[in-house]
Write an enzyme that holds these catalytic residues in place. Structure first.
Site, PDB file in Angstrom:
ATOM      1  N   THR A  63       0.836  -1.194   0.000  1.00 14.05           N
ATOM      2  CA  THR A  63       0.000   0.000   0.000  1.00 14.05           C
ATOM      3  C   THR A  63       0.874   1.247   0.000  1.00 14.05           C
ATOM      4  OG1 THR A  63      -1.945   1.049   0.985  1.00 14.05           O
ATOM      5  CG2 THR A  63      -0.429  -0.043   2.514  1.00 14.05           C
ATOM      6  N   LYS A  67       3.436   1.429  -3.848  1.00 12.58           N
ATOM      7  CA  LYS A  67       2.832   0.654  -4.922  1.00 12.58           C
ATOM      8  C   LYS A  67       3.574   0.792  -6.257  1.00 12.58           C
ATOM      9  CE  LYS A  67      -1.941   0.038  -4.009  1.00 12.58           C
ATOM     10  NZ  LYS A  67      -3.333   0.497  -4.051  1.00 12.58           N
ATOM     11  N   GLY A 129      -7.487   9.224 -11.210  1.00 11.15           N
ATOM     12  CA  GLY A 129      -6.458   8.932 -10.196  1.00 11.15           C
ATOM     13  C   GLY A 129      -6.185   7.439 -10.098  1.00 11.15           C
ATOM     14  N   ALA A 131      -7.445   4.866  -8.343  1.00 11.53           N
ATOM     15  CA  ALA A 131      -8.527   3.884  -8.417  1.00 11.53           C
ATOM     16  C   ALA A 131      -9.061   3.803  -9.840  1.00 11.53           C
ATOM     17  CB  ALA A 131      -9.646   4.258  -7.450  1.00 11.53           C
TER      18      ALA A 131
END
Lengths: 284, 284
Positions: A63, A67, A129, A131
């Site tokens: 995380t 990443k 972004g 996601a």
């Protein structure tokens, strides 16, 4: 736990509030698998990956802020994760580290499990972004879309995303600014609407990006925002008889995909979802 | 286990039969400490230590074949462990790896807890291998012995050990071959007899190194052999009204010392001893 227990872990910084240990440990316990899952607060990704190799840690979740940088430490990166440009998962296969990104898979599987058809669909992604990127690139690679449209406010980011999405699909990919006009043009004509901006997130939970009257019955609406569990966007879409899917689903199903990579077993979705729901409800 | 769980581990090769995970996890659970303990099968010690640093693992147990080579990876080594020449324990203090050897401490504390006086005592060590070395050097450093005698069959090993023991104490240190004569000379005149040879170990459980009639009432006799739990040596010493201490005690108390280093808490000895006893009894 004994000398044969296999270890998985999440690395990040900070990491003290990660739910991943509870989710995965609950799932290991449910299936009586001799696995355990901990969290490591890590600053130096290269040192952490040396540790994963040196100690034989079986699986990693990755995380923020690691990443992107952790990709360089892999022996192999899954093509979808390459397209996305970052990984959230490592599988240590006999000392070979393979990187994956299950974030987009989490959203894709949430859509499919809810009964949404993706092949042949017109997909609208709102936002560009992290996601949005994970979901859009995954759908491009994994589905036979009719088309994908990306609306976002940051021109460079949106165009770069459209380009990376186009590299993974033969479907036409369009990108544009997000505003009243483009929403009015694209929302009603899309089969699947995937909201990946922070609008509506706690504490500004009354906000929503999409005017309610643009939704059409039969559309599928996904909101990556998971706090609150049900956003205004989802409530309004639901009132218009759209199929709605919560951001929580994506979060659970990215973990499901990790679990299945590491263990080779079918993950106990209900157990994992309960951990997430209980945690999010106790926060709300 | 959650995102704040601190991890400890044992490294070795092979490692699948280590009892350490059960011992330490039972102790963590008893004190409700947010710690967990796993086992890693490790080939490359340097890579494993890079991992301990990179991931922030709090404590390590080290077992065969890594007890010597891992010393070079430490930032600091406890003087007793330096004298012994190997470590079985690492404590990660804010990224600084400190190496210890708790094997000898485990034996020393077993003796003290049983009521044996070490200061001012004449100590006889039988054997000169790893266990003898850990115990003899630790007692030399930590106690004010009257004398130490080391009897063993391997001349070079025994003399080197005597030299390293002498470096840690002002008491006279003697070494000699182990045979009928030297046993007859040293056993009756010693206060504390520490048996560290493999004689009497499963499956040859009827064997014993020390003729029964050499024991004297009031002596303390420790046997590093822990399978069987009570060796012929200990049975005969007990019949002669010696105070006897089982090898199992050393094994439990080396873990107790590790636990207390890592957690800063008083270890739950009874819980840890029960894990070891149950495991050894189920084997027997």
């Amino acid at each position: 736990m004994d000398a044969k227990t296999k270890l998985c872990a999440v690395i990040g910084n900070p990491i003290g509030h990660s739910l991943s240990p509870q989710i995965h440990n609950a799932a290991f316990a449910e299936l009586r698998l001799n696995f355990a899952y901990v969290a490591f607060q890590v600053e130096d990704v290269a040192a952490a990956m040396a540790g994963v190799r040196g100690l034989g840690i079986v699986g990693l979740s990755i995380t923020i802020p690691h990443k992107v940088t952790s990709m360089a430490e892999m022996d192999q990166v899954d093509p979808v994760a390459q397209g996305i440009g970052c990984i959230n998962t490592v599988h240590n296969v006999d000392g070979k580290l393979v990187g994956y990104n299950t974030d987009g898979l989490g959203a894709m599987n949430s859509l499919l499990e809810a009964g949404c058809k993706l092949d042949g669909s017109k997909v609208l992604v709102l936002g560009s972004g992290g996601a949005a990127r994970a979901i859009a690139v995954t759908l491009a690679h994994k589905c036979e879309l009719n088309s994908m449209t990306i609306l976002g406010v940051i021109k460079d980011e949106r165009e770069k995303l459209a380009q990376d999405v186009a590299a993974g699909t033969e479907a036409p990919v369009v990108n544009d600014d997000v505003n009243e006009e483009t929403l009015a043009e694209h929302v009603p004509s899309s089969d699947v609407i995937i909201h990946c901006t922070p609008i509506g997130m706690h504490p500004k939970t009354d906000d929503t990006l999409v005017p309610e009257d643009l939704f059409r019955e039969g559309q599928t609406v996904f909101d990556a925002v998971y706090n609150p569990l049900e956003t205004v966007l989802l409530k309004q879409a639901s009132a218009k008889k759209c199929r709605t899917i919560r951001g929580m689903e994506m979060f659970v199903r990215q973990a499901v995909a990790q679990f299945e990579l590491w263990t080779g077993e079918t993950a106990p979705y209900d157990v994992m979802a309960k951990v997430v729901r209980d945690a999010l409800e106790s926060k709300a």
